[in-house]
Write an enzyme that holds these catalytic residues in place. Structure first.
Site, mmCIF file in Angstrom:
data_model
loop_
_atom_site.group_PDB
_atom_site.id
_atom_site.type_symbol
_atom_site.label_atom_id
_atom_site.label_comp_id
_atom_site.label_asym_id
_atom_site.label_seq_id
_atom_site.Cartn_x
_atom_site.Cartn_y
_atom_site.Cartn_z
ATOM 1 N N CYS A 94 -11.225 7.711 -2.911
ATOM 2 C CA CYS A 94 -11.226 9.114 -3.488
ATOM 3 C C CYS A 94 -10.650 8.894 -5.130
ATOM 4 O O CYS A 94 -10.136 7.881 -5.513
ATOM 5 C CB CYS A 94 -10.018 9.866 -2.879
ATOM 6 S SG CYS A 94 -9.561 11.482 -3.532
ATOM 7 N N ASP A 125 -8.390 10.305 -6.432
ATOM 8 C CA ASP A 125 -7.044 10.474 -6.374
ATOM 9 C C ASP A 125 -6.299 9.389 -7.243
ATOM 10 O O ASP A 125 -6.444 8.216 -6.816
ATOM 11 C CB ASP A 125 -6.328 10.592 -4.970
ATOM 12 C CG ASP A 125 -4.984 11.216 -5.046
ATOM 13 O OD1 ASP A 125 -4.007 10.636 -5.474
ATOM 14 O OD2 ASP A 125 -4.842 12.561 -4.536
ATOM 15 N N ARG A 150 -3.514 8.134 -6.978
ATOM 16 C CA ARG A 150 -2.375 7.520 -6.365
ATOM 17 C C ARG A 150 -3.186 6.441 -5.182
ATOM 18 O O ARG A 150 -2.241 5.800 -4.538
ATOM 19 C CB ARG A 150 -1.653 8.364 -5.518
ATOM 20 C CG ARG A 150 -1.022 9.568 -6.009
ATOM 21 C CD ARG A 150 -0.471 10.826 -5.393
ATOM 22 N NE ARG A 150 -1.377 11.327 -4.608
ATOM 23 C CZ ARG A 150 -1.444 12.401 -3.899
ATOM 24 N NH1 ARG A 150 -0.182 12.785 -3.253
ATOM 25 N NH2 ARG A 150 -2.363 13.053 -3.262
ATOM 26 N N HIS A 159 -7.779 8.926 2.395
ATOM 27 C CA HIS A 159 -6.290 8.743 2.223
ATOM 28 C C HIS A 159 -5.657 10.014 2.834
ATOM 29 O O HIS A 159 -6.229 11.239 2.747
ATOM 30 C CB HIS A 159 -5.629 8.650 0.938
ATOM 31 C CG HIS A 159 -5.998 9.577 -0.071
ATOM 32 N ND1 HIS A 159 -5.014 10.581 -0.568
ATOM 33 C CD2 HIS A 159 -7.096 10.074 -0.881
ATOM 34 C CE1 HIS A 159 -5.443 11.419 -1.281
ATOM 35 N NE2 HIS A 159 -6.744 11.318 -1.621
ATOM 36 N N CYS A 167 -4.951 14.426 1.311
ATOM 37 C CA CYS A 167 -6.136 14.414 0.170
ATOM 38 C C CYS A 167 -6.500 15.851 -0.158
ATOM 39 O O CYS A 167 -6.566 16.569 0.668
ATOM 40 C CB CYS A 167 -7.534 13.761 0.857
ATOM 41 S SG CYS A 167 -8.953 13.773 -0.381
HETATM 42 ZN ZN LIG Z 1 -8.272 12.569 -2.053
#
Ligand SMILES: [Zn+2]
Length: 213
Positions: A42, A44, A46, A98, A101
């Site tokens: 992803c 993302d 993090r 994750h 999400c």
């Molecule tokens: Zn995500």
């Protein structure tokens, strides 16, 4: 100092530290790449692939997008897969989702009118949620429902990749694994093991051979 400036300064310190520890590191890196893993994760911020797996530059060939989706109709996904399998000959493909999400959460909510590209992108996730509606409706609280869909999404992408001709017809085919990352403790959990898949296929092959015998 603004953030981009700080990042450039940090880069100099990073490069010097790597070179101090391994004087040949960048010379080797410049000669070419030979990663064994294609990582599909992803976008993302993090879940940075190299950081959470303690990998170094050169270890991972990376494709990241919202909600770690593999889309055979998308030139971006397809060119990455094609290059990773046909040219780099990666041995493993890891799909990593994750918990928490945002893309998965969005797929369970009405489309946001100001995000047409995101809405289009996560449409397969909305369809996946519909397919598993009975299971998902039975899960509370909402966060647990979102997290379960994140797991189902990883498993769906793994299956899609295993069935794709670029993977399936490759000799030997790369092993496709499904992982999920927990933001709460920083740990990865295996949802789909490429090895299990291979042994299951091998068992099936043995079974068929015995039947034929
Ligand atoms: Zn995500």
């Amino acid at each position: 100092m603004n953030l981009p400036k700080r990042m450039l300064v940090a880069n100099v310190a990073w490069a010097q530290e790597i070179a101090r520890r391994d004087p040949q590191f960048f010379a080797t890196l410049a000669q070419g790449q030979n990663p064994q893993v294609l990582w599909i994760g992803c976008s993302d911020s993090r879940v940075p692939a190299e950081s959470v797996t303690h990998c170094a530059p050169g270890d991972l060939f990376v494709h990241r997008n919202i909600a770690n989706l593999f889309d055979a109709g998308d030139d971006n996904s397809m060119s990455v897969l094609e290059y990773a399998v046909e040219v780099l000959r990666v041995k493993h493909i890891i799909v990593c989702g994750h918990y928490g999400c945002g893309g998965v959460r969005a797929s369970l909510m009405p489309p946001a009118p100001h995000l047409p590209h995101v809405n289009r992108r996560i449409r397969p996730l909305c369809e996946l949620a519909q397919t598993h509606r009975a299971e998902l409706d039975g899960i509370a609280p909402e966060q647990a429902r979102i997290d379960r869909l994140a797991e189902l999404n990883v498993i769906a992408q793994v299956q899609r990749l295993r069935e794709h001709p670029i993977v399936a017809r490759s000799e030997p085919p790369p092993l496709v694994h499904g992982w999920i990352f927990s933001l709460a403790d920083g740990q990865l959990r295996e949802l789909e093991s490429g090895y299990e898949h291979v042994s299951a296929t091998a068992d099936l092959g043995l079974e068929l051979a015995l039947k034929r015998a």
